[in-house]
Design an enzyme around this catalytic site. Sequence first.
Site, PDB file in Angstrom:
ATOM      1  N   GLY A 161      21.589  95.908  65.909  1.00 45.73           N
ATOM      2  CA  GLY A 161      22.248  95.211  66.997  1.00 45.73           C
ATOM      3  C   GLY A 161      21.395  94.031  67.438  1.00 45.73           C
ATOM      4  N   ARG A 183      25.110 101.592  60.662  1.00 44.59           N
ATOM      5  CA  ARG A 183      26.334 102.305  60.292  1.00 44.59           C
ATOM      6  C   ARG A 183      27.370 101.355  59.695  1.00 44.59           C
ATOM      7  NH1 ARG A 183      27.491 105.183  65.806  1.00 44.59           N
ATOM      8  NH2 ARG A 183      26.245 103.431  66.527  1.00 44.59           N
ATOM      9  N   GLY A 242      14.909 102.844  70.707  1.00 49.46           N
ATOM     10  CA  GLY A 242      16.347 102.997  70.884  1.00 49.46           C
ATOM     11  C   GLY A 242      16.621 103.953  72.029  1.00 49.46           C
ATOM     12  N   GLU A 272      13.564 112.047  80.310  1.00 54.52           N
ATOM     13  CA  GLU A 272      12.762 111.102  81.094  1.00 54.52           C
ATOM     14  C   GLU A 272      12.971 111.391  82.579  1.00 54.52           C
ATOM     15  OE1 GLU A 272      14.047 107.246  79.779  1.00 54.52           O
ATOM     16  OE2 GLU A 272      13.031 107.409  77.862  1.00 54.52           O
ATOM     17  N   HIS A 296       9.279 104.010  79.047  1.00 51.75           N
ATOM     18  CA  HIS A 296      10.512 103.204  78.978  1.00 51.75           C
ATOM     19  C   HIS A 296      10.293 101.838  79.631  1.00 51.75           C
ATOM     20  CE1 HIS A 296      14.986 104.024  78.122  1.00 51.75           C
ATOM     21  NE2 HIS A 296      14.784 102.721  78.073  1.00 51.75           N
TER      22      HIS A 296
END
Length: 333
Positions: A161, A183, A242, A272, A296
Amino acid sequence: MAKIVSLMSRMYFKDPGTLATLATVEEDLAFCTNFEPEQIIAAAKDAICLLVPAPYPLITEEIINALPQLKLIQTAGAGYDKVDIQAAARAGIPVSNTPGENAISVAELVLAVIINLQRSMIGADRQIKKGGGRYQPVREKILAHGTTELSGSKWGIVGLGQLGSKVAQLGKMLGVEVSYFNRRRKLEIEEKLQINYLDLEELLAASDVVIVCMALAAETQKLIGAREMKLMKPTSLLVNVGRGGIVDEVALVEALAAGQIGGAALDTLETEPLPDDHPVLALPEEILDRVFLTPHLGGVTVQALNRMLNTALENCLRVMKGEKPRAVVNGVE
């Protein structure tokens, strides 16, 4: 009552000069930083828009159904897996994200952790700071083990992406041989960036660094598990920027302990904040020196955060004015 309720603390909105939209909506903005469902419901019971961070908390069907005035759930980030998008669709509430706004920031973090792991910087730093004559032994140990450059190495990107494309672009600029698995094959980006498509098994076996850049969905849950890690080189690195659920973290700990892979960097985790009993924390120090954990932080540089918040607030403003939101991910218009 506030039309926009933010589950992101006011501290994230500290740059009014860059947050051009803030002045327009500030009178309609309120904050809730208690993530218990009943507290979120109480704070947002009259809200039109709910602004949520991408990593957590969970926005469950219970919360969604208890907010009858809600017309938009807006994430500040590309991820939206913490929102029950099916429940929102059933309630007729669009869910929007802010795709691509933090891609460069996350890609830069990828570079940082790869360099740290390839050059054994984490363990060197930790040992030298202990003193006691460790400087020379650490240096000799690292020299004996060997360190590697980015240039000439092979990266395998899982998910092409906007983030995966940016990581590929930076890698190519630094002389890296880049392959990807997605994918759906992306021929235009392949040609533009001069990168190679491989199926997942081939990519795992061929890569010096495997970088997970995918979103979490039912078909990507535990995509990288014990079987997949056994295909990787014993010197290879696994980087996850990701979502945590894509990598089987129990299998990862076992692979690290068994020497099946050379190291790992995780900026996203399945749970998280990281729980104290997470198995990665029980690894011995020698292995932890090859593990890089960050909370993160990849996409929350000041610049990226301002871009995400501007986009998110602009979308909230559109809905408040009766216009259709942008970047809807659950098919509700």
